[in-house]
Design an enzyme around this catalytic site. Structure first.
Site, PDB file in Angstrom:
ATOM      1  N   ASP A   1       6.039  -6.289   1.296  1.00 27.30           N
ATOM      2  CA  ASP A   1       6.066  -7.860   1.236  1.00 27.30           C
ATOM      3  C   ASP A   1       7.202  -8.499   1.479  1.00 27.30           C
ATOM      4  OD1 ASP A   1       7.135  -7.139  -1.036  1.00 27.30           O
ATOM      5  OD2 ASP A   1       5.853  -8.321  -2.326  1.00 27.30           O
ATOM      6  N   SER A   2       8.376  -7.724   1.705  1.00 28.31           N
ATOM      7  CA  SER A   2       9.693  -8.344   2.206  1.00 28.31           C
ATOM      8  C   SER A   2       9.364  -9.059   3.456  1.00 28.31           C
ATOM      9  CB  SER A   2      10.702  -7.367   2.490  1.00 28.31           C
ATOM     10  OG  SER A   2      10.142  -6.173   3.124  1.00 28.31           O
TER      11      SER A   2
ATOM     12  N   ASP B   1       2.252  -2.953   0.997  1.00 27.02           N
ATOM     13  CA  ASP B   1       2.372  -3.528  -0.327  1.00 27.02           C
ATOM     14  C   ASP B   1       1.388  -4.501  -0.845  1.00 27.02           C
ATOM     15  OD1 ASP B   1       4.819  -2.790  -1.660  1.00 27.02           O
ATOM     16  OD2 ASP B   1       5.994  -4.115  -0.518  1.00 27.02           O
TER      17      ASP B   1
ATOM     18  N   LYS C   1       1.341  -0.136  -2.488  1.00 27.78           N
ATOM     19  CA  LYS C   1       2.375   0.051  -3.341  1.00 27.78           C
ATOM     20  C   LYS C   1       2.353  -1.017  -4.189  1.00 27.78           C
ATOM     21  CE  LYS C   1       6.933  -0.884  -2.278  1.00 27.78           C
ATOM     22  NZ  LYS C   1       7.097  -2.201  -2.660  1.00 27.78           N
TER      23      LYS C   1
ATOM     24  N   GLU D   1       4.281  -3.140  -7.770  1.00 25.87           N
ATOM     25  CA  GLU D   1       5.390  -3.290  -8.605  1.00 25.87           C
ATOM     26  C   GLU D   1       5.093  -3.420 -10.134  1.00 25.87           C
ATOM     27  OE1 GLU D   1       7.911  -6.684  -7.509  1.00 25.87           O
ATOM     28  OE2 GLU D   1       7.951  -6.068  -5.317  1.00 25.87           O
TER      29      GLU D   1
ATOM     30  N   GLU E   1      14.260   0.493  -6.834  1.00 22.15           N
ATOM     31  CA  GLU E   1      15.077  -0.557  -6.115  1.00 22.15           C
ATOM     32  C   GLU E   1      16.251  -1.013  -6.946  1.00 22.15           C
ATOM     33  OE1 GLU E   1      12.963  -3.637  -4.112  1.00 22.15           O
ATOM     34  OE2 GLU E   1      14.911  -4.668  -3.566  1.00 22.15           O
TER      35      GLU E   1
HETATM   36  O1  KIV Z   1       8.811  -5.238   0.554  1.00 19.07           O
HETATM   37  C1  KIV Z   1       9.644  -4.226   0.554  1.00 19.07           C
HETATM   38  O2  KIV Z   1      10.186  -4.152   1.735  1.00 19.07           O
HETATM   39  C2  KIV Z   1       9.820  -3.159  -0.185  1.00 19.07           C
HETATM   40  C3  KIV Z   1      11.245  -2.274  -0.002  1.00 19.07           C
HETATM   41  C4  KIV Z   1      12.408  -2.919  -0.110  1.00 19.07           C
HETATM   42  C5  KIV Z   1      10.872  -1.179  -0.913  1.00 19.07           C
HETATM   43  O3  KIV Z   1       9.020  -3.108  -1.484  1.00 19.07           O
END
Ligand code: KIV
Length: 270
Positions: free
Chosen positions: A50-51, A89, A119, A121, A188
């Protein structure tokens, strides 16, 4: 006639899980079909992180990323790849409320993108949800330490574990996601000795980003390591200078157009 599932042999979740303590797991983020096709040659798994909200869409944080955007980029990355496990994510607000809501949204991501895992958090607080999802066929990669979706609570993007009194909580998070059935966990922004200690203690692979070389694998944001972002975190080794290269190419093109030096039909450029 061969079907897609016959011709594409991707890395599987159990194959990644088995790499605990073995050959380091290589992973990168990717958000588009074309970069994913390149990354696919070398990465064991690709994260549609989600970055992308910050890196591609100019957001200040990942909090505003909508589910549909993750699905759209997830589809592109699955289309562009053949070998890597694709992990997508779950964005903020799509899983925290209850295990049922998390299941509904995780299933939507998996059905619509064709990815192999999701994924999310959180450690102890998300353990119940991780168990609920994994028991119902959704492989979960956990993410603890610096969790960007909680940056408002954490007071920014701060390295975790500088105060040794907090170690116990981070260690408890890693154990909780392991026991709940996560197949791997991203650590992280965590002080090195803490990430190293967690890696030694838990039974699933740890994937470090700004954490420790002792992690079972490493991940970076592709645009960071390619030099495409004007700002990169201190821990990132920049392997390419794509930002300046793109700028040079765009400037040359603009100069050609302005000077009417633009190629004509009979000139061949490859
Ligand atoms: O969103 C993302 O790119 C991430 C990585 C930094 C692990 O969660």
């Amino acid at each position: 006639m061969s079907t897609q599932s016959e011709t594409i042999r991707r890395n599987t979740v159990p194959q990644i899980a088995k790499r605990k303590g073995g050959e380091p797991i290589v992973s990168l983020t990717s958000y588009h079909a074309h970069t994913a096709a390149i990354v696919d040659k070398y990465a064991d798994f690709i994260l549609v992180g989600d970055s992308l909200g910050m890196v591609m869409h100019g957001m200040d944080s990942t909090v505003g990323v909508p589910l549909d955007l993750m699905i759209m980029h997830g589809k592109a990355v699955v289309r562009g790849t053949q070998k890597a496990l694709i992990v997508v994510d779950m964005p903020f607000g799509t899983y925290e409320e209850s295990p049922n809501i998390a299941f509904r949204n995780a299933a939507k991501i998996m059905k619509e993108t064709g990815c192999g895992a999701i994924k999310l958090e959180g450690g102890v607080r998300m353990a119940e949800t991780i168990r609920f999802l994994t028991e119902r066929g959704i492989p979960v990669m956990a993410h603890t330490g610096l969790t960007p979706q909680s940056s408002h609570v954490m007071g920014g993007f701060k390295t975790q574990g500088r105060d040794k009194d907090t170690w116990e909580d981070h260690i408890a998070d890693a154990h909780a996601v392991t026991e709940a059935g996560a197949f791997a966990v991203v650590l992280e922004g965590m002080v090195e000795p803490l990430a190293s200690k967690i890696t030694k203690e838990i039974a699933i692979p740890t994937i470090g980003i700004g954490a420790s070389v002792d992690c079972d694998g490493q991940i970076l944001v592709l645009e960071d390591m390619l030099g495409l972002n004007p700002w990169t975190p201190k821990f990132v080794k920049v392997y390419g200078q794509l930002g300046p290269m793109i700028e040079k190419a765009v400037k040359e093109y603009a100069d050609d157009v302005r000077q009417r030096a633009f190629p004509t039909e009979d000139e061949i450029y490859t």
